[in-house]
Motif scaffolding. Structure first.
Motif, PDB file in Angstrom:
ATOM      1  N   LYS A   1      46.608  -1.237  52.041  1.00  9.71           N
ATOM      2  CA  LYS A   1      48.018  -1.581  52.145  1.00  9.71           C
ATOM      3  C   LYS A   1      48.285  -2.418  53.392  1.00  9.71           C
ATOM      4  O   LYS A   1      47.477  -2.473  54.311  1.00  9.71           O
ATOM      5  N   VAL A   2      49.447  -3.076  53.399  1.00  7.39           N
ATOM      6  CA  VAL A   2      49.843  -3.886  54.546  1.00  7.39           C
ATOM      7  C   VAL A   2      51.012  -3.221  55.255  1.00  7.39           C
ATOM      8  O   VAL A   2      51.782  -2.473  54.655  1.00  7.39           O
ATOM      9  N   GLY A   3      51.144  -3.508  56.539  1.00 15.37           N
ATOM     10  CA  GLY A   3      52.232  -2.969  57.334  1.00 15.37           C
ATOM     11  C   GLY A   3      53.269  -4.038  57.635  1.00 15.37           C
ATOM     12  O   GLY A   3      53.270  -5.121  57.051  1.00 15.37           O
ATOM     13  N   THR A   4      54.134  -3.748  58.601  1.00 14.84           N
ATOM     14  CA  THR A   4      55.241  -4.649  58.943  1.00 14.84           C
ATOM     15  C   THR A   4      54.741  -6.016  59.385  1.00 14.84           C
ATOM     16  O   THR A   4      55.221  -7.050  58.916  1.00 14.84           O
ATOM     17  N   ARG A   5      53.766  -6.030  60.296  1.00 13.87           N
ATOM     18  CA  ARG A   5      53.348  -7.319  60.853  1.00 13.87           C
ATOM     19  C   ARG A   5      52.625  -8.187  59.827  1.00 13.87           C
ATOM     20  O   ARG A   5      52.806  -9.410  59.813  1.00 13.87           O
ATOM     21  N   GLU A   6      51.803  -7.576  58.963  1.00  8.26           N
ATOM     22  CA  GLU A   6      51.105  -8.362  57.941  1.00  8.26           C
ATOM     23  C   GLU A   6      52.093  -8.950  56.933  1.00  8.26           C
ATOM     24  O   GLU A   6      51.972 -10.123  56.546  1.00  8.26           O
ATOM     25  N   LEU A   7      53.074  -8.153  56.509  1.00  4.19           N
ATOM     26  CA  LEU A   7      54.075  -8.646  55.563  1.00  4.19           C
ATOM     27  C   LEU A   7      54.943  -9.723  56.213  1.00  4.19           C
ATOM     28  O   LEU A   7      55.286 -10.726  55.576  1.00  4.19           O
ATOM     29  N   PHE A   8      55.273  -9.517  57.472  1.00  5.12           N
ATOM     30  CA  PHE A   8      56.030 -10.517  58.241  1.00  5.12           C
ATOM     31  C   PHE A   8      55.270 -11.846  58.260  1.00  5.12           C
ATOM     32  O   PHE A   8      55.854 -12.921  58.043  1.00  5.12           O
ATOM     33  N   ALA A   9      53.962 -11.780  58.495  1.00  4.37           N
ATOM     34  CA  ALA A   9      53.129 -12.988  58.524  1.00  4.37           C
ATOM     35  C   ALA A   9      53.065 -13.647  57.148  1.00  4.37           C
ATOM     36  O   ALA A   9      53.074 -14.877  57.036  1.00  4.37           O
ATOM     37  N   ILE A  10      52.998 -12.845  56.091  1.00  5.31           N
ATOM     38  CA  ILE A  10      52.980 -13.380  54.731  1.00  5.31           C
ATOM     39  C   ILE A  10      54.250 -14.185  54.459  1.00  5.31           C
ATOM     40  O   ILE A  10      54.205 -15.292  53.913  1.00  5.31           O
ATOM     41  N   PHE A  11      55.391 -13.642  54.850  1.00  5.61           N
ATOM     42  CA  PHE A  11      56.652 -14.357  54.669  1.00  5.61           C
ATOM     43  C   PHE A  11      56.660 -15.660  55.467  1.00  5.61           C
ATOM     44  O   PHE A  11      57.022 -16.721  54.943  1.00  5.61           O
ATOM     45  N   LEU A  12      56.273 -15.580  56.733  1.00  8.61           N
ATOM     46  CA  LEU A  12      56.369 -16.748  57.605  1.00  8.61           C
ATOM     47  C   LEU A  12      55.463 -17.885  57.153  1.00  8.61           C
ATOM     48  O   LEU A  12      55.838 -19.059  57.229  1.00  8.61           O
TER      49      LEU A  12
END
Length: 365
Positions: free
Chosen positions: A8-19
């Motif tokens: 699974k991914v956390g906040t920072r990985e998902l944030f990076a995916i969006f950016l």
């Protein structure tokens, strides 16, 4: 400190995916469309469009909290039923495949035109989609971690680029502030709020995010950061090239890198930026491949997404090779077919789902 690997991914990985998946649009054909719509006030469009996309984003967050461990496709089936849900998901799947194909073709056109004019388009396309396939195959957790690792380098390079050419900008090019008029800007912001469609589509990854709080935090932080980044970047384009001249610049970001002059030893820096840009593009298109695969898996209750990736990559390649020229790719298929039709349906979908859910809840259906 790294989190233990749990798929699974956390906040920072998902944030990076969006950016990465949204922010890189500043370097493809998207600025040409926005500049044509907003003229010298193009920098206003991301602000208004960000406010518009926030409504369906908040609604999808609400639905994800209600239906725990369900992704976007699951929610569509639960709320609308098996048959209507299947049709809706099929439309989204086609839109996702075409988006991946046309966006990759735009990237291939940029690479071919600006850097490798003698290399056949199909060769560049094969290398790009092959790299995206290889990254997507390792799974969402690895893609998220890769996005988080490369993100700081990409943003630092972008910041340095803006810093080093700051003496070239002209603030007076931003006037008149309202550009074509507030009514036009609001109308065009509604038309192009679909550039943020990933805030809806990434809900497909929700079961692979550690918890709802991580998903919500990453999403809202990403909305704020991306709106700010797009606003500043579009303002830079206008202040550097001026309007209407900027509307005739095919790829503003690539032209911006060509303007950089630091010292006398190195006369060209665009190759340096090309490397970081291609890294971001590969991560972005691997995310798109995963989104397409997750739609198929959720629709047909498949457990393993990996066998789906290769057929999807091949279809993407074939669709991407259909357009014969840059104008057909960017100004017709991406603008009319995707941004102002298919993705408009997707970004409005959370509103329809939320209303349907509330009606069914009210009447105990």
């Amino acid at each position: 400190m790294l989190q233990p690997a749990d798929g699974k991914v956390g906040t920072r990985e998902l944030f990076a995916i969006f950016l990465i998946s949204i922010g890189i649009k500043l370097s493809d054909g998207t600025p040409m469309l926005l500049l044509e719509a907003g003229k010298n006030a193009t920098w206003v469009l991301p602000i208004v469009a960000g406010g518009i996309i926030l409504v369906p984003t908040l609604l999808i967050l609400s639905l994800l909290k209600k239906y725990k461990n369900k992704n976007l496709v699951d929610i569509i089936f639960i709320v609308t039923g098996k048959y209507i849900g299947f049709i809706i998901c099929l439309i989204i799947l086609f839109a996702m495949i075409f988006a991946n194909a046309l966006n990759q073709r735009t990237t291939v056109n940029i690479i071919s035109t600006m850097f490798f004019p003698t290399t056949p388009v199909v060769i560049i396309f094969l290398l790009l989609i092959g790299s995206s396939f290889a990254v997507a195959r390792v799974g969402i957790e690895a893609v998220g971690r890769t996005a988080w690792v490369v993100l700081p380098y990409i943003k630092v390079v972008l910041f340095l680029l803006f810093l080093l050419i700051i003496n070239e900008i002209h603030f007076e090019f931003l006037f008149p502030i309202a550009g074509p008029g507030l009514d036009v800007l609001i109308k065009e912001s509604f038309s192009y709020h679909t550039i943020f469609f990933e805030f809806i589509m990434v809900a497909l990854f929700f079961p692979w995010v550690r918890d709802h709080k991580s998903y919500k935090t990453a999403t809202l932080l990403a909305v704020g950061f991306i709106v700010l980044e797009m606003t500043i970047t579009m303002a830079y384009f206008v202040m550097l090239f001026d309007y209407p001249q900027v509307a005739h610049v095919a790829y503003p970001f690539q032209q911006l890198t060509k303007m950089l002059e630091v010292g006398t030893i190195v006369t060209s820096y665009e190759g340096f930026f090309l490397g970081f840009w291609i890294m971001a593009a590969v991560v972005r298109f691997s995310i798109y491949l995963l989104l397409s695969a997750f739609i198929v898996c959720s629709m047909f209750q498949l457990k393993d997404f990996k066998p789906i990736l290769l057929p999807l990559a091949c279809i993407t390649l074939l669709v991407g090779l259909i357009p014969e020229n840059q104008t057909e790719t960017t100004f017709f298929m991406r603008d009319v077919f995707l941004l102002q039709s298919s993705w408009y349906f997707v970004t409005m979908l959370p509103i329809l789902l939320w209303i349907t859910y509330k009606v069914k809840e009210r009447f105990n259906v």
